[in-house]
Design a protein around this motif. Structure first.
Motif, PDB file in Angstrom:
ATOM      1  N   GLU A   1       0.880  -1.161   0.000  1.00 48.50           N
ATOM      2  CA  GLU A   1       0.000   0.000   0.000  1.00 48.50           C
ATOM      3  C   GLU A   1       0.923   1.218   0.000  1.00 48.50           C
ATOM      4  OE1 GLU A   1      -3.396   2.137   2.754  1.00 48.50           O
ATOM      5  OE2 GLU A   1      -1.848   0.925   3.712  1.00 48.50           O
ATOM      6  N   CYS A   2       0.902   1.958  -1.078  1.00 45.82           N
ATOM      7  CA  CYS A   2       1.797   3.108  -1.230  1.00 45.82           C
ATOM      8  C   CYS A   2       0.995   4.385  -1.037  1.00 45.82           C
ATOM      9  CB  CYS A   2       2.459   3.083  -2.602  1.00 45.82           C
ATOM     10  SG  CYS A   2       3.498   1.621  -2.844  1.00 45.82           S
ATOM     11  N   ILE A   3       1.381   5.152  -0.011  1.00 46.01           N
ATOM     12  CA  ILE A   3       0.661   6.383   0.294  1.00 46.01           C
ATOM     13  C   ILE A   3       1.654   7.545   0.394  1.00 46.01           C
ATOM     14  CG2 ILE A   3      -1.304   5.306   1.447  1.00 46.01           C
ATOM     15  CD1 ILE A   3       0.071   5.848   4.120  1.00 46.01           C
ATOM     16  N   LEU A   4       1.203   8.709  -0.022  1.00 45.62           N
ATOM     17  CA  LEU A   4       2.020   9.906   0.093  1.00 45.62           C
ATOM     18  C   LEU A   4       1.812  10.495   1.473  1.00 45.62           C
ATOM     19  CD1 LEU A   4       1.296  11.422  -3.408  1.00 45.62           C
ATOM     20  CD2 LEU A   4       3.226  10.017  -2.710  1.00 45.62           C
ATOM     21  N   ILE A   5       2.924  10.832   2.140  1.00 42.36           N
ATOM     22  CA  ILE A   5       2.812  11.364   3.494  1.00 42.36           C
ATOM     23  C   ILE A   5       3.781  12.532   3.695  1.00 42.36           C
ATOM     24  CG2 ILE A   5       2.085   9.138   4.460  1.00 42.36           C
ATOM     25  CD1 ILE A   5       4.880   8.925   5.739  1.00 42.36           C
ATOM     26  N   GLU A   6       3.475  13.320   4.703  1.00 39.08           N
ATOM     27  CA  GLU A   6       4.385  14.367   5.153  1.00 39.08           C
ATOM     28  C   GLU A   6       4.786  14.016   6.574  1.00 39.08           C
ATOM     29  OE1 GLU A   6       4.671  19.200   5.915  1.00 39.08           O
ATOM     30  OE2 GLU A   6       2.897  18.366   4.933  1.00 39.08           O
ATOM     31  N   LEU A   7       6.087  13.916   6.798  1.00 36.59           N
ATOM     32  CA  LEU A   7       6.593  13.603   8.129  1.00 36.59           C
ATOM     33  C   LEU A   7       6.515  14.832   9.026  1.00 36.59           C
ATOM     34  CD1 LEU A   7       9.748  11.525   7.110  1.00 36.59           C
ATOM     35  CD2 LEU A   7       7.485  10.672   7.737  1.00 36.59           C
TER      36      LEU A   7
ATOM     37  N   LYS B   1       9.231  16.752   5.710  1.00 40.30           N
ATOM     38  CA  LYS B   1       9.706  16.018   4.529  1.00 40.30           C
ATOM     39  C   LYS B   1       8.557  15.236   3.912  1.00 40.30           C
ATOM     40  CE  LYS B   1      13.944  17.277   5.031  1.00 40.30           C
ATOM     41  NZ  LYS B   1      14.597  18.185   4.137  1.00 40.30           N
ATOM     42  N   LEU B   2       8.427  15.370   2.590  1.00 46.94           N
ATOM     43  CA  LEU B   2       7.391  14.648   1.844  1.00 46.94           C
ATOM     44  C   LEU B   2       7.978  13.410   1.192  1.00 46.94           C
ATOM     45  CD1 LEU B   2       5.724  17.699   0.048  1.00 46.94           C
ATOM     46  CD2 LEU B   2       4.905  16.499   2.080  1.00 46.94           C
ATOM     47  N   GLY B   3       7.139  12.417   0.997  1.00 50.48           N
ATOM     48  CA  GLY B   3       7.586  11.199   0.340  1.00 50.48           C
ATOM     49  C   GLY B   3       6.480  10.167   0.268  1.00 50.48           C
ATOM     50  N   MET B   4       6.868   8.966  -0.122  1.00 50.93           N
ATOM     51  CA  MET B   4       5.932   7.859  -0.241  1.00 50.93           C
ATOM     52  C   MET B   4       6.285   6.803   0.796  1.00 50.93           C
ATOM     53  SD  MET B   4       5.220   5.279  -3.441  1.00 50.93           S
ATOM     54  CE  MET B   4       6.593   4.188  -3.096  1.00 50.93           C
ATOM     55  N   LYS B   5       5.274   6.351   1.512  1.00 50.27           N
ATOM     56  CA  LYS B   5       5.445   5.245   2.445  1.00 50.27           C
ATOM     57  C   LYS B   5       4.882   3.998   1.790  1.00 50.27           C
ATOM     58  CE  LYS B   5       4.603   3.883   7.217  1.00 50.27           C
ATOM     59  NZ  LYS B   5       3.864   4.195   8.454  1.00 50.27           N
ATOM     60  N   ALA B   6       5.709   2.971   1.695  1.00 53.00           N
ATOM     61  CA  ALA B   6       5.281   1.687   1.123  1.00 53.00           C
ATOM     62  C   ALA B   6       5.067   0.722   2.281  1.00 53.00           C
ATOM     63  CB  ALA B   6       6.334   1.157   0.153  1.00 53.00           C
ATOM     64  N   ASN B   7       3.797   0.385   2.532  1.00 50.22           N
ATOM     65  CA  ASN B   7       3.418  -0.519   3.613  1.00 50.22           C
ATOM     66  C   ASN B   7       3.262  -1.930   3.075  1.00 50.22           C
ATOM     67  OD1 ASN B   7       3.084   1.539   5.677  1.00 50.22           O
ATOM     68  ND2 ASN B   7       1.290   2.180   4.512  1.00 50.22           N
ATOM     69  N   GLY B   8       4.114  -2.838   3.559  1.00 50.96           N
ATOM     70  CA  GLY B   8       4.010  -4.232   3.153  1.00 50.96           C
ATOM     71  C   GLY B   8       2.836  -4.922   3.823  1.00 50.96           C
ATOM     72  N   LYS B   9       2.388  -6.019   3.233  1.00 50.59           N
ATOM     73  CA  LYS B   9       1.261  -6.773   3.792  1.00 50.59           C
ATOM     74  C   LYS B   9       1.617  -7.409   5.129  1.00 50.59           C
ATOM     75  CE  LYS B   9      -0.676  -7.529  -0.730  1.00 50.59           C
ATOM     76  NZ  LYS B   9      -0.809  -8.393  -1.882  1.00 50.59           N
ATOM     77  N   ASN B  10       2.919  -7.504   5.433  1.00 53.26           N
ATOM     78  CA  ASN B  10       3.357  -8.087   6.700  1.00 53.26           C
ATOM     79  C   ASN B  10       3.485  -7.041   7.810  1.00 53.26           C
ATOM     80  OD1 ASN B  10       5.637  -6.687   5.937  1.00 53.26           O
ATOM     81  ND2 ASN B  10       6.990  -8.476   5.882  1.00 53.26           N
TER      82      ASN B  10
ATOM     83  N   PHE C   1      10.122   4.329   3.749  1.00 52.53           N
ATOM     84  CA  PHE C   1       9.773   5.678   3.325  1.00 52.53           C
ATOM     85  C   PHE C   1      10.733   6.098   2.222  1.00 52.53           C
ATOM     86  CE2 PHE C   1      10.410  10.324   3.742  1.00 52.53           C
ATOM     87  CZ  PHE C   1       9.099  10.745   3.505  1.00 52.53           C
ATOM     88  N   LEU C   2      10.195   6.553   1.099  1.00 48.75           N
ATOM     89  CA  LEU C   2      10.985   7.040  -0.034  1.00 48.75           C
ATOM     90  C   LEU C   2      10.797   8.553  -0.117  1.00 48.75           C
ATOM     91  CD1 LEU C   2       9.840   4.253  -2.481  1.00 48.75           C
ATOM     92  CD2 LEU C   2      12.171   4.532  -1.660  1.00 48.75           C
ATOM     93  N   PRO C   3      11.822   9.337   0.259  1.00 51.02           N
ATOM     94  CA  PRO C   3      11.667  10.792   0.261  1.00 51.02           C
ATOM     95  C   PRO C   3      11.659  11.396  -1.136  1.00 51.02           C
ATOM     96  CG  PRO C   3      13.912  10.214   0.841  1.00 51.02           C
ATOM     97  CD  PRO C   3      13.150   8.922   0.711  1.00 51.02           C
ATOM     98  N   PHE C   4      11.032  12.551  -1.235  1.00 48.12           N
ATOM     99  CA  PHE C   4      11.031  13.329  -2.470  1.00 48.12           C
ATOM    100  C   PHE C   4      12.319  14.157  -2.495  1.00 48.12           C
ATOM    101  CE2 PHE C   4       6.079  13.802  -2.730  1.00 48.12           C
ATOM    102  CZ  PHE C   4       5.970  12.434  -2.918  1.00 48.12           C
TER     103      PHE C   4
ATOM    104  N   ILE D   1       7.859   9.361  -8.120  1.00 49.62           N
ATOM    105  CA  ILE D   1       6.767   9.459  -7.149  1.00 49.62           C
ATOM    106  C   ILE D   1       6.484  10.935  -6.883  1.00 49.62           C
ATOM    107  CG2 ILE D   1       7.007   7.226  -6.012  1.00 49.62           C
ATOM    108  CD1 ILE D   1       8.812   8.507  -3.947  1.00 49.62           C
ATOM    109  N   GLY D   2       5.218  11.234  -6.723  1.00 53.78           N
ATOM    110  CA  GLY D   2       4.818  12.615  -6.465  1.00 53.78           C
ATOM    111  C   GLY D   2       3.387  12.651  -5.953  1.00 53.78           C
ATOM    112  N   GLU D   3       2.856  13.855  -5.799  1.00 50.70           N
ATOM    113  CA  GLU D   3       1.516  14.002  -5.229  1.00 50.70           C
ATOM    114  C   GLU D   3       0.434  13.348  -6.082  1.00 50.70           C
ATOM    115  OE1 GLU D   3      -0.588  17.915  -5.606  1.00 50.70           O
ATOM    116  OE2 GLU D   3       1.442  18.590  -6.072  1.00 50.70           O
ATOM    117  N   HIS D   4       0.714  13.107  -7.351  1.00 56.82           N
ATOM    118  CA  HIS D   4      -0.271  12.481  -8.235  1.00 56.82           C
ATOM    119  C   HIS D   4      -0.056  10.981  -8.380  1.00 56.82           C
ATOM    120  CE1 HIS D   4      -1.803  16.413  -9.149  1.00 56.82           C
ATOM    121  NE2 HIS D   4      -0.597  16.823  -9.488  1.00 56.82           N
ATOM    122  N   GLY D   5       0.784  10.406  -7.530  1.00 55.16           N
ATOM    123  CA  GLY D   5       0.991   8.968  -7.558  1.00 55.16           C
ATOM    124  C   GLY D   5       2.413   8.581  -7.900  1.00 55.16           C
TER     125      GLY D   5
END
Length: 190
Positions: free
Chosen positions: A99-105, A109-118, A123-126, A163-167
């Motif tokens: 589940e990949c969601i865009l977040i602000e820490l 810092k902005l980036g994408m958090k990739a949540n595994g099923k486990n 976190f992948l920063p912009f 990765i960006g605000e539009h996906g």
């Protein structure tokens, strides 16, 4: 140059691939780390066509189909022989199985958090990208090199995961531009 953390996370991916918690050259997950030109193993201060070792050359001229079979062109492998730059298939697996969601820490810092099923995540920063000595799109977009050749004009362009605000999607940059690398470790075959 900062070597960065070597912590790896199991995201429960079908391949068993482990993803580093930080970009190459970063100490913390939210740091952008060092920038690399496509197929180059060291960070530098300027990123342009005149100082690129791969711009204008076809991958076949360099002798490879992916960084994985020619580690002299893989910055992640250069810093740790067990790591590599993710391929197109690796990023696709990440996008399809997390589940990949865009977040602000909390630190902005902005980036994408990739949540595994486990339950594990990365976190992948912009960190933007760099052309010559100018960083563009810092804290707006993330550009991560893909360790396989770009399907289009592979003499001048390299694939990146954007990765960006539009996906997120696959994109391309000129090989001499600087982008981030998020190392992975593949499961060893038995």
């Amino acid at each position: 140059m900062n070597e960065g953390k070597r912590e790896l996370v199991d995201l429960g991916l079908p391949s068993g691939t482990l993803w580093a918690t930080c970009n190459l050259g970063a100490k913390e997950p939210w740091e952008k780390g060092d920038y690399y030109a496509w197929g180059e193993i060291k960070a530098k201060t300027r990123y342009n066509a005149s100082n690129s070792i791969t711009y204008g050359l076809w991958p076949e001229d360099l002798g490879f189909k992916s960084f994985g079979n020619l580690p002299n062109y893989d910055a992640a492998t250069h810093h740790d022989s067990e790591l590599s730059t993710p391929t197109f298939a690796d990023f696709q697996e990440l996008a399809e199985n997390c589940e990949c969601i865009l977040i602000e820490l909390e630190n902005g810092k902005l980036g994408m958090k990739a949540n595994g099923k486990n339950g594990n995540s990365i976190f992948l920063p912009f960190g933007g990208e760099i052309n010559d000595d100018y960083v563009v799109y810092d804290n707006q977009y993330g550009y991560y090199w893909v360790g396989t050749p770009y399907a289009g004009s592979v003499d001048k362009y390299g694939d990146c995961f954007w990765i960006g605000e539009h996906g997120m999607n696959f994109y391309y940059l000129k090989k001499y531009e600087g982008a981030s690398i998020r190392p992975i470790k593949r499961r060893k075959e038995k």
